[in-house]
Design a protein around this motif. Structure first.
Motif, PDB file in Angstrom:
ATOM      1  N   ILE A 456       0.870  -1.181   0.000  1.00 37.92           N
ATOM      2  CA  ILE A 456       0.000   0.000   0.000  1.00 37.92           C
ATOM      3  C   ILE A 456       0.902   1.225   0.000  1.00 37.92           C
ATOM      4  O   ILE A 456       1.741   1.390   0.893  1.00 37.92           O
ATOM      5  CB  ILE A 456      -0.918   0.037   1.237  1.00 37.92           C
ATOM      6  N   LEU A 467      -8.772   3.467   4.658  1.00 39.89           N
ATOM      7  CA  LEU A 467      -8.897   2.168   3.987  1.00 39.89           C
ATOM      8  C   LEU A 467     -10.264   1.531   4.219  1.00 39.89           C
ATOM      9  O   LEU A 467     -10.448   0.331   4.029  1.00 39.89           O
ATOM     10  CB  LEU A 467      -7.789   1.222   4.480  1.00 39.89           C
ATOM     11  N   LEU A 470     -12.083  -1.079   1.993  1.00 34.01           N
ATOM     12  CA  LEU A 470     -11.673  -2.486   1.924  1.00 34.01           C
ATOM     13  C   LEU A 470     -12.481  -3.381   2.863  1.00 34.01           C
ATOM     14  O   LEU A 470     -12.281  -4.603   2.881  1.00 34.01           O
ATOM     15  CB  LEU A 470     -10.180  -2.616   2.266  1.00 34.01           C
ATOM     16  N   ILE A 481      -1.551  -1.286  -4.065  1.00 37.83           N
ATOM     17  CA  ILE A 481      -2.516  -0.194  -3.965  1.00 37.83           C
ATOM     18  C   ILE A 481      -1.722   1.106  -3.995  1.00 37.83           C
ATOM     19  O   ILE A 481      -1.137   1.523  -2.995  1.00 37.83           O
ATOM     20  CB  ILE A 481      -3.356  -0.317  -2.676  1.00 37.83           C
ATOM     21  N   LEU A 487      -8.435   1.243  -4.492  1.00 33.51           N
ATOM     22  CA  LEU A 487      -9.220   0.587  -3.439  1.00 33.51           C
ATOM     23  C   LEU A 487     -10.506   0.023  -3.983  1.00 33.51           C
ATOM     24  O   LEU A 487     -11.065  -0.919  -3.425  1.00 33.51           O
ATOM     25  CB  LEU A 487      -9.503   1.577  -2.314  1.00 33.51           C
TER      26      LEU A 487
END
Length: 490
Positions: A456, A467, A470, A481, A487
């Motif tokens: 990430i 986040l 997710l 990412i 995402l």
């Protein structure tokens, strides 16, 4: 070309300081070499060199002799993110972000080291720890600054800037600047990335005589990461901080891949304690772990090396079961700019440390190059924590090692503090980010949790925030990412 009178005057100055041997070959040098050597000698404060040598050699402490003067950190200067409640940590973070949003915070990076032990001649910050993106340490840290600027920018009309002051050494200066220019400063504005150079000191014989590297050049070495304080003044960085109206500085070493650059929690914590100097620490894993700890020595704050603590003292525990001397130093510091300006007032009281070294040199009689097989002299160094005894209000914050400290010290394949452990620790942290957001990572074909290709970008998340998209999702590796839009791919 210097005049005969100027040369004779300089010779007399060095003779009075007991360093007249440096002129042994002067008369046989070419005019160009004489000019270069004269300039080098003219710039050197020889009386200061002698003072530093005398103080360092007269104050050496044998390991273990100072143990009776050690005390654990007082409770009122110590807190831990491992034990503090979430609301208190949020309070520190909000204060830190508010100060960042007011452009009151700068970052100071100690990046003078080369990657020699890693098998690289480049500056250590250029090193690629083999993340899927192949980002260097410098890029990871730059992107954390960018992300934090964006977080602090929220709702503000004035542009949020976290200036990044990068201390190099002589050998790494040009390569570091070229690397940043080649990569367009990793998205930061060039005027907010400021390079400067740490100082040097001559290498000395065991009786304090300066070595010649060649007939026309002194043998010199960097003066340690503690030379940062004089460099801030000499390289006009203190002036720059004043011009930018900066009040607080976060300082750290380049080799920690997990460093939270300009960490708002740490900044806010130290400011809430009204500290002029602060340090992040990690909990020692055992009394035997070979790491220096922050403690009181003779009633003053200090970093005490593990070799200086008697095993019985190192094993002492607090009522909560934690080690009394367990605040492991990770060279991660907070300063007020006022404190950095005050260092000059006690600079002559700082004690340099002696490092016995094999020093290649020019024989002072024959002029031949000598490459010794065993230590034949010393280099003198200050450590960045040597200012701790002079702080008026210290603050020490313990943080979670697995979230904030993974140093890169050793060659690939060593198994500890090497590129493999750095890569593993970043990826493991980012797996936790996903899991804490309610997502799940599934290793792809041929992968396992010990060898994931997952990443990430710091541009997406500084410390696990943002986040939420997710939640309930499963990510099969390999996966990177790199942007917020990524995402939505899962």
């Amino acid at each position: 070309m210097s005049t005969t009178t100027e040369v004779e005057s300089l010779k007399a100055k060095y003779a009075e300081a007991g360093q007249e041997h440096l002129f042994t070959f002067y008369d046989k040098l070419s005019p160009e070499e004489q000019t270069s050597f004269f300039n080098q000698l003219s710039k050197l404060d020889i009386e200061r060199v002698n003072r530093i040598f005398k103080k360092a050699t007269s104050s050496e402490i044998a390991p273990g002799t100072d143990k009776q003067n050690l005390e654990p950190l007082p409770d009122d200067v110590f807190d831990s993110t491992l034990d503090a409640n979430k609301s208190k940590i949020k309070e520190w973070e909000d204060l830190g972000l508010n100060l960042i949003s007011q452009n009151k915070v700068a970052v100071l990076l100690m990046a003078g080291g080369q990657g020699t032990r890693l098998g690289s001649s480049a500056p250590k910050g250029c090193y690629d720890i083999r993340l899927p993106s192949h980002k260097s340490l410098f890029q990871l840290q730059a992107e954390r600054i960018l992300r934090l600027q964006n977080i602090a920018q929220d709702g503000k009309t004035t542009e949020v800037i976290i200036p990044w002051y990068i201390m190099t050494s002589g050998p790494t200066r040009a390569a570091t600047e070229a690397f940043f220019k080649q990569h367009n400063y990793f998205g930061l504005k060039e005027e907010n990335v400021i390079f400067f150079e740490q100082g040097t000191l001559p290498a000395l014989t065991n009786d304090g005589k300066i070595f010649l590297e060649t007939k026309s050049k002194l043998a010199i070495a960097p003066d340690g990461n503690g030379g940062i304080y004089a460099a801030l003044r000499d390289e006009k960085i203190l002036d720059s901080l004043k011009a930018r109206n900066i009040s607080y500085v976060h300082a750290y070493c380049v080799d920690n891949c997990l460093v939270r650059v300009a960490d708002p929690v740490f900044i806010g914590y130290c400011v809430s304690k009204n500290a002029d100097c602060g340090a992040k620490v990690v909990r020692k894993t055992s009394p035997e772990e070979p790491v220096g700890v922050i403690a009181l020595r003779n009633g003053k704050f200090n970093v005490v090396e593990y070799s200086e603590i008697d095993p019985s003292v190192a094993a002492q525990k607090k009522p909560n079961g934690q080690l009394s001397f367990g605040a492991g130093n990770i060279a991660n510091h907070f300063y007020t700019v006022d404190f950095l300006n005050r260092v000059e007032s006690f600079e002559n009281e700082l004690e340099y440390h002696i490092a016995k070294k094999k020093i290649k040199h020019c024989d002072k009689t024959s002029g031949e190059l000598v490459s010794p097989s065993k230590p034949n002299g010393m280099k003198l160094e200050l450590f960045v924590f040597d200012v701790f005894p002079f702080t008026e209000r210290m603050a020490v914050l313990e943080v979670d090692r697995k979230e904030e400290f993974s140093p890169l010290k050793n060659a690939p394949g060593t198994g500890a503090d090497d590129p493999d452990t750095s890569r593993r620790d970043i990826i493991n942290q980012q797996v936790r980010f996903v899991e804490n957001a309610g997502g799940k990572i599934v290793p792809g074909d041929g992968e396992s949790f010990d060898n994931l290709n997952f990443e990430i970008s710091p541009l997406v998340s500084y410390a696990g925030e943002k986040l939420e998209a997710l939640k309930g999702k499963t990510i099969k590796t390999p996966a990177v990412i790199e942007t917020l839009a990524d995402l939505d791919k899962f």
